[in-house]
Design a protein around this motif. Structure first.
Motif, mmCIF file in Angstrom:
data_model
loop_
_atom_site.group_PDB
_atom_site.id
_atom_site.type_symbol
_atom_site.label_atom_id
_atom_site.label_comp_id
_atom_site.label_asym_id
_atom_site.label_seq_id
_atom_site.Cartn_x
_atom_site.Cartn_y
_atom_site.Cartn_z
ATOM 1 N N MET A 117 45.706 22.126 36.694
ATOM 2 C CA MET A 117 45.613 21.588 38.229
ATOM 3 C C MET A 117 46.881 22.183 38.966
ATOM 4 S SD MET A 117 45.190 17.512 37.257
ATOM 5 C CE MET A 117 44.795 17.389 38.844
ATOM 6 N N GLN A 118 47.938 23.048 38.419
ATOM 7 C CA GLN A 118 48.695 23.642 39.309
ATOM 8 C C GLN A 118 48.696 25.137 39.271
ATOM 9 O OE1 GLN A 118 52.421 20.837 38.325
ATOM 10 N NE2 GLN A 118 52.794 22.262 39.815
ATOM 11 N N ALA A 119 47.494 25.693 38.941
ATOM 12 C CA ALA A 119 47.066 26.985 39.059
ATOM 13 C C ALA A 119 47.200 27.278 40.632
ATOM 14 C CB ALA A 119 45.569 27.260 38.530
ATOM 15 N N SER A 120 48.193 28.333 40.877
ATOM 16 C CA SER A 120 48.007 28.965 42.375
ATOM 17 C C SER A 120 48.234 30.328 42.335
ATOM 18 C CB SER A 120 49.573 28.598 42.899
ATOM 19 O OG SER A 120 50.670 28.803 42.143
ATOM 20 N N SER A 121 47.455 30.974 41.117
ATOM 21 C CA SER A 121 47.549 32.290 41.301
ATOM 22 C C SER A 121 46.239 32.988 42.059
ATOM 23 C CB SER A 121 47.286 32.843 39.497
ATOM 24 O OG SER A 121 47.982 32.148 38.704
ATOM 25 N N LEU A 122 46.237 34.202 42.148
ATOM 26 C CA LEU A 122 45.741 35.043 42.806
ATOM 27 C C LEU A 122 45.087 36.237 42.137
ATOM 28 C CD1 LEU A 122 44.707 35.410 45.863
ATOM 29 C CD2 LEU A 122 46.660 36.855 46.504
ATOM 30 N N GLY A 123 43.676 36.315 42.192
ATOM 31 C CA GLY A 123 42.999 37.788 41.602
ATOM 32 C C GLY A 123 42.835 38.711 42.560
ATOM 33 N N LEU A 124 42.714 39.867 42.184
ATOM 34 C CA LEU A 124 42.238 41.022 43.112
ATOM 35 C C LEU A 124 41.498 42.178 42.287
ATOM 36 C CD1 LEU A 124 44.244 43.557 42.648
ATOM 37 C CD2 LEU A 124 45.875 42.240 43.485
ATOM 38 N N VAL A 125 40.501 42.785 42.937
ATOM 39 C CA VAL A 125 39.875 43.782 42.356
ATOM 40 C C VAL A 125 40.124 45.016 43.157
ATOM 41 C CG1 VAL A 125 37.417 44.822 42.153
ATOM 42 C CG2 VAL A 125 38.029 42.332 41.815
ATOM 43 N N ALA A 126 40.508 46.052 42.439
ATOM 44 C CA ALA A 126 40.854 47.366 42.917
ATOM 45 C C ALA A 126 39.960 48.620 42.561
ATOM 46 C CB ALA A 126 42.312 47.620 42.770
ATOM 47 N N ASP A 127 39.869 49.468 43.386
ATOM 48 C CA ASP A 127 39.211 50.686 42.876
ATOM 49 C C ASP A 127 39.813 51.538 41.893
ATOM 50 O OD1 ASP A 127 37.663 53.196 42.716
ATOM 51 O OD2 ASP A 127 37.304 53.423 44.950
ATOM 52 N N GLY A 128 39.245 51.741 40.818
ATOM 53 C CA GLY A 128 39.884 52.447 39.906
ATOM 54 C C GLY A 128 40.379 53.905 40.119
ATOM 55 N N GLU A 129 39.647 54.567 40.970
ATOM 56 C CA GLU A 129 39.880 55.901 41.433
ATOM 57 C C GLU A 129 41.160 55.955 42.062
ATOM 58 O OE1 GLU A 129 38.033 59.779 43.467
ATOM 59 O OE2 GLU A 129 36.910 57.807 43.656
ATOM 60 N N GLN A 130 41.607 54.845 42.851
ATOM 61 C CA GLN A 130 42.824 54.895 43.726
ATOM 62 C C GLN A 130 43.978 54.603 43.016
ATOM 63 O OE1 GLN A 130 43.277 55.680 46.871
ATOM 64 N NE2 GLN A 130 40.982 55.905 46.986
ATOM 65 N N ILE A 131 43.760 53.980 41.624
ATOM 66 C CA ILE A 131 44.991 53.318 40.907
ATOM 67 C C ILE A 131 45.142 54.397 39.760
ATOM 68 C CG2 ILE A 131 45.737 51.721 39.231
ATOM 69 C CD1 ILE A 131 44.366 49.540 41.068
ATOM 70 N N SER A 132 44.049 54.851 39.124
ATOM 71 C CA SER A 132 44.229 55.461 37.955
ATOM 72 C C SER A 132 43.520 56.913 37.698
ATOM 73 C CB SER A 132 43.966 54.874 36.510
ATOM 74 O OG SER A 132 42.677 54.412 36.646
ATOM 75 N N GLY A 133 43.029 57.315 38.732
ATOM 76 C CA GLY A 133 42.201 58.475 38.884
ATOM 77 C C GLY A 133 40.746 58.362 38.178
ATOM 78 N N ASP A 134 40.485 57.278 37.691
ATOM 79 C CA ASP A 134 39.227 57.005 36.911
ATOM 80 C C ASP A 134 38.184 56.781 38.020
ATOM 81 O OD1 ASP A 134 37.341 56.649 34.997
ATOM 82 O OD2 ASP A 134 38.355 54.943 34.005
ATOM 83 N N ALA A 135 37.263 57.730 38.297
ATOM 84 C CA ALA A 135 36.082 57.260 39.285
ATOM 85 C C ALA A 135 35.203 56.518 38.611
ATOM 86 C CB ALA A 135 35.633 58.581 39.809
ATOM 87 N N GLY A 136 34.623 55.441 39.553
ATOM 88 C CA GLY A 136 33.727 54.483 39.152
ATOM 89 C C GLY A 136 34.202 53.261 38.179
ATOM 90 N N ALA A 137 35.584 53.177 37.962
ATOM 91 C CA ALA A 137 36.025 52.013 37.141
ATOM 92 C C ALA A 137 36.624 51.223 38.318
ATOM 93 C CB ALA A 137 37.397 52.656 36.512
ATOM 94 N N MET A 138 36.611 49.908 37.803
ATOM 95 C CA MET A 138 37.049 48.818 38.514
ATOM 96 C C MET A 138 38.282 48.227 37.635
ATOM 97 S SD MET A 138 35.554 48.858 41.346
ATOM 98 C CE MET A 138 36.038 47.517 42.300
ATOM 99 N N HIS A 139 39.574 47.740 38.666
ATOM 100 C CA HIS A 139 40.568 46.987 37.665
ATOM 101 C C HIS A 139 40.601 45.624 38.383
ATOM 102 C CE1 HIS A 139 42.644 50.356 35.909
ATOM 103 N NE2 HIS A 139 41.906 51.096 36.902
#
Length: 209
Positions: A117-139
């Motif tokens: 009931m007190q969950a106030s977290s935040l999820g996000l999705v990022a392009d793997g190529e921008q983060i790790s250079g892994d084209a086609g992956a999602m984080h």
């Protein structure tokens, strides 16, 4: 035109905040699934650096409005099915470590109610190529912004398996059952996110429940 991803990978993370992987075998009886992980956390870090932190700050984490909700759940815990049995197993582990009076079943139930009931977290999705250079992956990232973050040694990376097969994983809290964010292997990911522009009145949530 693609917009550069703003997500950054931390280059230095304090050791105490590294998330510990924990395997939960769903082939076991519900009462046994979280038992060993709970015991191991106390053995590895000590009571005062795990559930003792929650216990010490419990009154500030769980307001008085929580008690009727937790009491109703405790009175009919079996209605939760396997989850109720998992909660009983966690309480038994705490009792077996000599802390049954400090952290009885009712408090474990309250901890699980607060967790959801007190969950106030935040999820996000990022392009793997921008983060790790892994084209086609999602984080899929998840910011565990929760009152229980006061006890970082209880924040773990659960990996749920059954009959030797990996089913899903996600960051969660020892002492609590269920996930606020998870990944199904070979499938999809999901997270329960909430943000408010002002500090929410948690008593309203508890009274509504």
């Amino acid at each position: 035109q693609r917009t550069p991803c703003a997500a950054k990978v931390p280059t230095r993370v304090p050791t105490r905040h590294l998330v510990t992987p924990v395997v939960i075998d769903l082939s076991l009886s519900p009462e046994e699934r979280f038992y060993e992980a709970t015991i191991s956390a106390i053995d590895n870090y000590g009571w005062n650096e795990t559930f003792g932190v929650i216990n010490e700050n419990f009154d500030s984490i769980a307001p008085s409005e929580l008690q009727p909700v937790a009491g109703a759940v405790l009175a009919d815990l079996d209605v939760l099915g396997e989850h109720g049995k998992e909660i009983r197993g966690i309480a038994r582990a705490l009792a077996d470590k000599g802390h049954g009076e400090d952290f009885p079943l009712g408090k474990v139930v309250s901890m699980n109610v607060v967790y959801e009931m007190q969950a106030s977290s935040l999820g996000l999705v990022a392009d793997g190529e921008q983060i790790s250079g892994d084209a086609g992956a999602m984080h899929h990232g998840f910011n565990f912004d929760h009152p229980f973050s006061k006890a970082p040694n209880l924040i773990v990376l659960f990996e749920f398996v059954q009959d030797g097969h990996k089913l899903y994983s996600g960051v969660g809290m020892l002492g609590c059952v269920g996930l606020l964010s998870g990944l199904r292997f070979g499938g999809y990911s999901v997270s329960l996110s909430r943000r408010t522009t002002a500090a929410p009145e948690m008593r309203d949530s508890y009274q509504f429940a």
